[in-house]
Write an enzyme that holds these catalytic residues in place. Sequence first.
Site, short mmCIF file in Angstrom:
data_model
loop_
_atom_site.label_atom_id
_atom_site.label_comp_id
_atom_site.label_asym_id
_atom_site.label_seq_id
_atom_site.Cartn_x
_atom_site.Cartn_y
_atom_site.Cartn_z
N ASP A 74 0.83 -1.20 0.00
CA ASP A 74 0.00 0.00 0.00
C ASP A 74 0.87 1.26 0.00
O ASP A 74 1.98 1.25 0.52
CB ASP A 74 -0.91 -0.02 1.24
CG ASP A 74 -2.12 0.87 1.05
OD1 ASP A 74 -2.32 1.39 -0.06
OD2 ASP A 74 -2.86 1.05 2.03
N ARG A 127 0.33 7.58 -2.77
CA ARG A 127 0.83 8.66 -1.91
C ARG A 127 2.31 8.90 -2.15
O ARG A 127 2.78 10.04 -2.12
CB ARG A 127 0.57 8.31 -0.44
CG ARG A 127 -0.84 8.65 0.00
CD ARG A 127 -1.21 7.96 1.29
NE ARG A 127 -1.58 6.57 1.06
CZ ARG A 127 -1.90 5.73 2.03
NH1 ARG A 127 -1.86 6.12 3.29
NH2 ARG A 127 -2.26 4.49 1.74
N SER A 143 -6.75 -6.33 -5.62
CA SER A 143 -7.83 -7.00 -4.89
C SER A 143 -9.13 -7.02 -5.69
O SER A 143 -9.28 -6.28 -6.68
CB SER A 143 -8.07 -6.30 -3.55
OG SER A 143 -8.77 -5.10 -3.76
N ASN A 199 -10.39 -3.56 -5.94
CA ASN A 199 -9.62 -2.53 -6.66
C ASN A 199 -10.13 -2.24 -8.07
O ASN A 199 -9.70 -1.26 -8.70
CB ASN A 199 -8.14 -2.92 -6.76
CG ASN A 199 -7.37 -2.76 -5.46
OD1 ASN A 199 -6.41 -3.48 -5.20
ND2 ASN A 199 -7.77 -1.82 -4.63
N ARG A 234 -11.31 1.32 -9.41
CA ARG A 234 -10.40 2.45 -9.65
C ARG A 234 -10.52 2.94 -11.10
O ARG A 234 -11.01 2.22 -11.96
CB ARG A 234 -8.97 2.01 -9.36
CG ARG A 234 -8.76 1.75 -7.87
CD ARG A 234 -7.31 1.53 -7.58
NE ARG A 234 -7.09 1.32 -6.17
CZ ARG A 234 -5.97 1.60 -5.53
NH1 ARG A 234 -4.93 2.08 -6.20
NH2 ARG A 234 -5.85 1.38 -4.24
N ARG A 237 -4.96 -1.61 9.03
CA ARG A 237 -6.08 -2.52 8.78
C ARG A 237 -5.65 -3.63 7.85
O ARG A 237 -4.54 -3.61 7.31
CB ARG A 237 -7.30 -1.77 8.26
CG ARG A 237 -7.05 -0.99 7.00
CD ARG A 237 -8.10 0.12 6.85
NE ARG A 237 -7.64 1.06 5.85
CZ ARG A 237 -8.00 1.03 4.58
NH1 ARG A 237 -8.85 0.14 4.14
NH2 ARG A 237 -7.50 1.89 3.72
N SER A 250 -7.83 -5.26 5.18
CA SER A 250 -8.33 -5.16 3.80
C SER A 250 -8.50 -6.49 3.08
O SER A 250 -8.03 -6.66 1.94
CB SER A 250 -7.44 -4.22 2.97
OG SER A 250 -7.38 -2.94 3.55
C1 IPE Z 1 -1.18 0.15 -3.55
O1 IPE Z 1 -1.02 1.52 -3.62
C2 IPE Z 1 -1.41 -0.48 -4.92
C3 IPE Z 1 -2.73 -1.11 -5.12
C4 IPE Z 1 -3.66 -1.19 -4.20
C5 IPE Z 1 -2.99 -1.67 -6.43
P1 IPE Z 1 -2.26 2.49 -3.56
O2 IPE Z 1 -2.72 2.74 -4.95
O3 IPE Z 1 -3.31 1.95 -2.64
O4 IPE Z 1 -1.64 3.82 -2.97
P2 IPE Z 1 -2.35 4.87 -2.00
O5 IPE Z 1 -2.96 4.11 -0.88
O6 IPE Z 1 -3.37 5.60 -2.82
O7 IPE Z 1 -1.22 5.75 -1.56
MG MG Z 2 -4.04 2.34 -0.79
#
Ligand code: IPE
Ligand code: MG
Length: 210
Positions: A2, A6, A47, A50, A53, A173, A175
């Site tokens: 994760d 960010r 996941s 996901n 997105r 957490r 997830s």
């Molecule tokens: C993890 O990074 C990659 C996946 C869940 C595919 P994030 O995309 O969740 O990055 P943040 O949480 O927005 O920083």
């Molecule tokens: Mg994330």
Amino acid sequence: MDGNGRWAKARGLPRTAGHTEGEENLASVVRAAVQRNVGWLTAFGFSTENWVRPRTEVRHILGLHEKLFGRVAELNELNVRIQWIGRPFGSPDARTPKYVQRAIRKAIADTAANTGMTLTIAFDYGSRAELARAAQQIIADGVPATIETLQQRLYLPDLPAVDVLVRTSGEMRISNFLLWQIHASKVYFTEKAWPDFDEHELDAALSLLQ
Ligand code: IPE
Ligand code: MG
């Protein structure tokens, strides 16, 4: 894994650059884990949750999984066997596209003889879907529901119980990750975003096992 988004944002980069860096970092962590004689490493790549997105981000992450499963030469050099955990390709709710399926199948076949670490990539994976399917199979098979009969009906029955679960980027957490398999695991939470998770972080996580 994760915090890719960010990590990128903090550098003024698009989220996709964070995912690219995250995939590279997994390759480094695999190498570090092999050096430390880790037997099993399982990484949560994508996941069941996901898929909502933005399309461009999902497409980028799919491409990175094709790349990841294409690292066969590297895996063979490290004697690492790769496998995959997720909704079985044939099942009605499965969403892994054909080209990623092909990369997964090929990587599994081309590293099957390796006897070192087993690297498991979770893709189109959700623990509740896995457990619901195991329960459905118990009913279909007409067997008593026990720890053993359920374990045998998980996606990867031979995946051992998790010793230490790592969650990066300050999220405290779970997830929907390996809920059955983490029943007795230690948990290592770190503020570091996944692309910054290095060998010192790995050592800190592993030190929970001593
Ligand atoms: C993890 O990074 C990659 C996946 C869940 C595919 P994030 O995309 O969740 O990055 P943040 O949480 O927005 O920083
Ligand atoms: Mg994330």
